[in-house]
Enzyme design. Structure first.
Site, PDB file in Angstrom:
ATOM      1  N   LYS A   1       0.850  -1.202   0.000  1.00  0.00           N
ATOM      2  CA  LYS A   1       0.000   0.000   0.000  1.00  0.00           C
ATOM      3  C   LYS A   1       0.883   1.248   0.000  1.00  0.00           C
ATOM      4  O   LYS A   1       1.874   1.310   0.744  1.00  0.00           O
ATOM      5  CB  LYS A   1      -0.921  -0.017   1.227  1.00  0.00           C
TER       6      LYS A   1
ATOM      7  N   SER B   1      -9.899   2.472   2.772  1.00  0.00           N
ATOM      8  CA  SER B   1      -8.983   3.130   1.859  1.00  0.00           C
ATOM      9  C   SER B   1      -8.068   2.157   1.105  1.00  0.00           C
ATOM     10  O   SER B   1      -7.456   2.528   0.110  1.00  0.00           O
ATOM     11  CB  SER B   1      -8.109   4.122   2.650  1.00  0.00           C
TER      12      SER B   1
ATOM     13  N   SER C   1     -10.433   0.294   7.146  1.00  0.00           N
ATOM     14  CA  SER C   1      -9.844   0.352   5.807  1.00  0.00           C
ATOM     15  C   SER C   1      -9.137  -0.916   5.343  1.00  0.00           C
ATOM     16  O   SER C   1      -8.668  -0.982   4.210  1.00  0.00           O
ATOM     17  CB  SER C   1      -8.868   1.534   5.708  1.00  0.00           C
TER      18      SER C   1
END
Length: 493
Positions: free
Chosen positions: A79, A159, A183
């Site tokens: 990420k 997210s 998330s």
């Protein structure tokens, strides 16, 4: 030969170790798949050379008869919230465009030390603020899932939408995520994969771009519970550079996995039966209760009376911390600098932030600055912190009566991109089931439980006591084995 990109972390690790295939073959297969999936917009940066270098090191170690590292031969997605030395790290924001860290985050370094290779940096909601991966400055991530006979692009959750899409589409066997209010868990539920947020402090936050420091926690996203356990073991551990890091040994979660819940009590919080909950979510929850009973657990109803205040409290605390954390992006030291002709320092700050931050980030900074301002600090921020304490106390009392809690992960299946963008409150309600565990710092995991009427994945959530990742993983494994979820998105990209 088997398509190596259909294998998960455990299968790749064991296959490389046993000599069934070479680590380089695995890396090449995943690199090729990543290169051909631009339509999903999951990767912001591709690093095929990093994946190949780690693979070659694994193959060389095996050829030399050395003991292989725990993740030798396993390529993963990272990420783009984790700083990676020499590789662009942007948090999906224009304000950090072009920033190349001279250091490595602790979590990513732990994974490289364990032998993993990096396929690339994954897209996300800007500064991890969002529930649909539509706030990225570099375009929306598109879910690999589609409704039948409908080409409307769906949200991969947020997210960690790039992470969920990469794993679900088979672009990576596993990926890192971060979870501030859901998330990891919500995107995992939307895309039919597994993801765990460990206890706050299990994984170091050092080198991870901050959103809300008292809530942010890194965790793994992978195809099944075992793969999450393997990856979490590599990610977790004490770090002296993070004051909130827990000085505890990392358990061998994989070795202790067991789907036998005899003697365990599973709590069902009555407050999670929210108004307007879709019948499909209600039915899946009941199915999950039946599966828990089948695994040998006793089901008990518990009460978490302050649940209804969790979301309002979260959307005061998280923006307040964000407004403080994001003050460092001023155009002076790194990242974007917008300096209008003849502008002074304050003008440069304003122009840089206006150009660099997206609308959702600006919205949260404004909310956070407002609730921390002199006239409103006690009315909002102090009250929210008191509510947070009450929510944590609710969980403590519930865990006097049970070992883990079972809830839905999200109030719906994936929605179409753009469907909720105009209504921030509707978007924030996506976190209604995940936020309470975040406020209390508890471990929580989402596992796929089934499909809705449109053939889209639905997730179930297990919440555990602080530091009881094993209990969470075991209960999740019991669901996984009984759900038998094998659905995969049909490739259209």
């Amino acid at each position: 030969m088997t398509d190596l990109t259909t294998l998960g972390i455990a299968a790749i690790r064991d296959g490389v170790r046993d000599g069934q295939f070479k680590a380089r073959e695995v890396a090449e297969a995943f690199n090729a798949k990543v290169a051909g999936a631009d339509a999903l917009n999951a990767f912001l940066v591709k690093t095929p050379e990093h994946a190949l270098a780690a693979a070659d090191a694994a193959d060389a170690a095996r050829a030399a008869g050395e003991t292989l590292k725990p993740l030798a031969g396993v390529p993963i997605g990272m990420k783009d919230l984790f700083a990676t030395k020499g590789v662009a790290t942007t948090a999906a924001s224009k304000i950090l465009e072009g920033f190349v860290p001279p250091y490595e985050s602790t979590v990513s370094q732990n994974l490289w030390n364990a032998g993993a290779g990096m396929l690339g940096k994954l897209n996300l909601d800007q500064f991890a603020m969002g529930s649909s991966n539509e706030t990225s400055a570099f375009g929306n991530v598109v879910s690999p899932w589609r409704r039948p006979n409908d080409t409307a692009p769906l949200a991969p959750g947020g997210s960690s939408g790039g992470s969920s899409t990469a794993v679900s589409a088979g672009l990576a066997p596993g990926a890192t995520g971060t979870d501030t209010g859901g998330s990891i868990r919500q995107p995992a539920a939307f895309t039919g994969i597994s993801g765990i947020k460990p206890t706050y402090g299990r994984c170091s936050r050092w080198g991870t771009i901050a959103f809300a420091s008292s809530l942010d926690q890194a965790g793994p996203m992978a195809r099944d519970v075992r793969d999450c356990a393997i990856m979490l073991e590599a990610m977790a551990g004490f770090d002296a550079k993070d004051a909130t890091s827990l000085k505890l040994d990392v358990p061998n979660w994989e070795a202790a996995l067991s789907a036998d819940l005899k003697g365990k009590k599973v709590g069902v919080p009555k407050e999670y039966r929210v108004d307007g909950m879709p019948a499909e979510i209600e039915a899946l929850w009941q199915q999950g209760i039946d599966w828990m009973r089948d695994a040998g657990a006793e089901i008990v109803e518990v009460s978490l009376p302050h649940t209804k205040y969790a979301l309002p409290a979260y959307y005061i605390i998280a923006p307040a911390e964000a407004s403080s954390n994001l003050a460092r992006y001023d155009g002076v030291r790194y990242g974007l600098r917008d300096l209008p002709e003849g502008a002074g320092l304050q003008d440069m700050y304003a122009a840089t932030r206006a150009a660099g931050f997206g609308d959702e980030v600006k919205r949260r900074i404004l909310i956070g600055t407002y609730v921390l301002s002199a006239g409103f600090y006690d009315a909002y921020y102090t009250q929210a912190q008191k509510v947070r304490t009450l929510i944590a106390r609710d969980f403590e009392r519930a865990f006097d009566e049970c070992d883990v809690l079972l809830t839905p992960t999200a109030p719906s299946a994936a929605f179409a991109l753009g469907e909720k963008q105009a209504d921030p409150l509707a978007m924030y309600l996506n976190d209604v089931f995940t936020v309470p565990a975040s406020l209390a710092g508890l471990p929580a995991m989402s596992v796929p439980g089934g499909l809705d009427k449109d053939g889209l994945p639905l997730g179930l959530q297990i919440i555990g006591k602080a530091l009881d990742e094993q209990g969470v993983l075991n209960a999740s494994l019991a669901i996984e084995q009984r759900a038998g979820f094998t659905a995969r998105p049909q490739a259209w990209w």
